[in-house]
Write an enzyme that holds these catalytic residues in place. Structure first.
Site, short mmCIF file in Angstrom:
data_model
loop_
_atom_site.label_atom_id
_atom_site.label_comp_id
_atom_site.label_asym_id
_atom_site.label_seq_id
_atom_site.Cartn_x
_atom_site.Cartn_y
_atom_site.Cartn_z
N ASP A 12 -15.65 117.42 9.90
CA ASP A 12 -16.87 116.62 10.04
C ASP A 12 -16.49 115.27 10.65
O ASP A 12 -15.72 114.52 10.06
CB ASP A 12 -17.47 116.44 8.63
CG ASP A 12 -18.73 115.62 8.63
OD1 ASP A 12 -19.11 115.07 9.69
OD2 ASP A 12 -19.32 115.51 7.55
N ILE A 13 -17.05 114.97 11.79
CA ILE A 13 -16.67 113.76 12.52
C ILE A 13 -17.00 112.48 11.73
O ILE A 13 -16.34 111.45 11.90
CB ILE A 13 -17.35 113.74 13.92
CG1 ILE A 13 -16.59 112.81 14.87
CG2 ILE A 13 -18.81 113.38 13.84
CD1 ILE A 13 -16.95 112.99 16.33
N ASN A 26 -29.69 112.11 22.01
CA ASN A 26 -30.69 112.47 23.04
C ASN A 26 -31.17 111.19 23.72
O ASN A 26 -30.78 110.09 23.33
CB ASN A 26 -31.85 113.26 22.42
CG ASN A 26 -32.53 112.49 21.31
OD1 ASN A 26 -32.93 111.35 21.49
ND2 ASN A 26 -32.63 113.11 20.14
N VAL A 35 -24.99 116.84 15.06
CA VAL A 35 -24.03 115.77 14.76
C VAL A 35 -24.74 114.41 14.73
O VAL A 35 -24.36 113.52 13.97
CB VAL A 35 -22.84 115.82 15.76
CG1 VAL A 35 -23.23 115.41 17.15
CG2 VAL A 35 -21.67 115.02 15.25
N ASP A 36 -25.78 114.27 15.53
CA ASP A 36 -26.58 113.04 15.57
C ASP A 36 -27.16 112.74 14.17
O ASP A 36 -27.05 111.61 13.65
CB ASP A 36 -27.71 113.25 16.59
CG ASP A 36 -28.38 111.99 17.05
OD1 ASP A 36 -27.96 110.91 16.63
OD2 ASP A 36 -29.35 112.08 17.84
N SER A 119 -23.03 118.55 23.88
CA SER A 119 -23.94 119.51 24.55
C SER A 119 -23.80 120.97 24.11
O SER A 119 -24.58 121.81 24.56
CB SER A 119 -23.81 119.48 26.09
OG SER A 119 -24.51 118.40 26.62
N THR A 120 -22.81 121.28 23.26
CA THR A 120 -22.57 122.71 22.97
C THR A 120 -23.36 123.24 21.78
O THR A 120 -23.21 124.41 21.43
CB THR A 120 -21.07 122.98 22.72
OG1 THR A 120 -20.68 122.34 21.50
CG2 THR A 120 -20.22 122.48 23.86
N GLY A 121 -24.19 122.40 21.17
CA GLY A 121 -25.02 122.85 20.06
C GLY A 121 -26.42 123.12 20.55
O GLY A 121 -26.66 124.06 21.33
N TYR A 123 -28.10 121.80 22.81
CA TYR A 123 -28.26 121.74 24.26
C TYR A 123 -27.67 122.96 24.99
O TYR A 123 -27.82 123.07 26.21
CB TYR A 123 -27.69 120.43 24.81
CG TYR A 123 -28.59 119.23 24.60
CD1 TYR A 123 -29.83 119.36 23.99
CD2 TYR A 123 -28.22 117.97 25.03
CE1 TYR A 123 -30.67 118.27 23.79
CE2 TYR A 123 -29.05 116.86 24.85
CZ TYR A 123 -30.28 117.01 24.23
OH TYR A 123 -31.10 115.93 24.05
N1 AR6 Z 1 -19.01 116.87 13.02
C1 AR6 Z 1 -18.50 117.42 14.14
N2 AR6 Z 1 -19.20 118.25 14.94
C2 AR6 Z 1 -20.46 118.57 14.55
C3 AR6 Z 1 -21.08 118.04 13.39
C4 AR6 Z 1 -20.28 117.16 12.61
N3 AR6 Z 1 -20.77 116.60 11.50
N4 AR6 Z 1 -22.34 118.55 13.31
C5 AR6 Z 1 -22.51 119.37 14.36
N5 AR6 Z 1 -21.38 119.39 15.11
P1 AR6 Z 1 -25.31 119.14 18.67
P2 AR6 Z 1 -25.88 118.69 21.52
C6 AR6 Z 1 -21.09 120.12 16.37
O1 AR6 Z 1 -26.40 120.14 18.58
O2 AR6 Z 1 -25.69 120.13 21.82
C7 AR6 Z 1 -29.43 116.50 18.48
O3 AR6 Z 1 -30.65 116.82 17.92
C8 AR6 Z 1 -21.96 121.31 16.71
O4 AR6 Z 1 -21.54 122.47 16.01
O5 AR6 Z 1 -25.16 118.17 17.56
O6 AR6 Z 1 -25.26 117.67 22.42
C9 AR6 Z 1 -29.50 115.28 19.40
O7 AR6 Z 1 -30.40 114.33 18.92
C10 AR6 Z 1 -21.70 121.43 18.22
O8 AR6 Z 1 -20.46 122.09 18.45
O9 AR6 Z 1 -25.42 118.27 20.04
C11 AR6 Z 1 -29.96 115.89 20.68
O10 AR6 Z 1 -31.35 116.08 20.69
C12 AR6 Z 1 -21.56 119.97 18.65
O11 AR6 Z 1 -21.33 119.21 17.44
C13 AR6 Z 1 -29.29 117.23 20.70
O12 AR6 Z 1 -29.05 117.56 19.34
C14 AR6 Z 1 -22.75 119.41 19.36
O13 AR6 Z 1 -23.96 119.96 18.84
C15 AR6 Z 1 -27.96 117.17 21.39
O14 AR6 Z 1 -27.42 118.46 21.49
#
Ligand code: AR6
Length: 176
Positions: A12-13, A26, A35-36, A119-121, A123
């Protein structure tokens, strides 16, 4: 060269004690899921207050705030591209995210930084392609910046972790 300063971990970051963590935000910078959400939850409401004053962020760019209740000095908020199949400039935009974060790290003399897989979640950017961009940009930056001591890629889950390890290995074995 430089790969010894790249670390790949699972976890967890929000738990990392580094100079800066990167948020996959976003365009509004006003919070979201993934993660946001985790970053805002731990940082507390003051982070959202500071983010409101930033008036959003363009895709591929980055803005910096303090870390508040997180164990970091800074949070660098960047906005990754939404994946539309790869022909809409996604890789250039993702590359620009990493470069924008590194540019801010130089300005603020950041020596340790942690990135999620931007972007890998939500997005939808394919993890293999995304890790290529992430590792390549980190290695490029390390070649020209001597202040940076550690770049950590924080992976959520074993497949993402394995993908980063493979990518780093493939870059490390490339001829100079
Ligand atoms: N620590 C590390 N990595 C994480 C954590 C954490 N606590 N939580 C999730 N991840 P995403 P995106 C990973 O969806 O694709 C938000 O709603 C997750 O498994 O968080 O850039 C924003 O507000 C994945 O591998 O970000 C935007 O609207 C990675 O972090 C949108 O999501 C990114 O997943 C951005 O989408």
């Amino acid at each position: 060269m430089g790969e010894e300063k790249i670390q790949i971990i699972q976890g967890d970051i929000t738990k990392l004690e580094v100079d800066a963590i990167v948020n996959a935000a976003n365009n509004s910078l006003l919070g979201g899921g993934g993660v946001d959400a985790a970053i805002h939850r731990v940082a507390g409401p003051e982070l959202l207050e500071e983010c409101r004053e930033l008036h959003g962020c363009l895709t591929g760019e980055a803005k910096i705030t303090k870390g508040y209740n997180l164990p970091v000095r800074y949070v660098i908020h960047t906005v990754g591209p939404v994946w539309h199949g790869g022909a809409r400039g996604e890789s250039e935009k993702l590359k620009s995210c990493y470069q924008s974060c590194f540019a801010l790290s130089e300005v603020h003399k950041i020596t340790t930084i942690a990135f999620p897989a931007i972007s890998t979640g939500v997005y939808g950017y394919p993890i293999e392609e995304a890790t290529q961009v992430a590792v390549k940009e980190a290695m490029n930056f390390l070649q020209k910046n001597s202040l940076m001591e550690k770049i950590i890629f924080v992976c959520f889950g074993e497949p993402v972790y394995q993908c980063y390890l493979e990518t780093l290995k493939s870059f490390s074995h490339e001829e100079p």
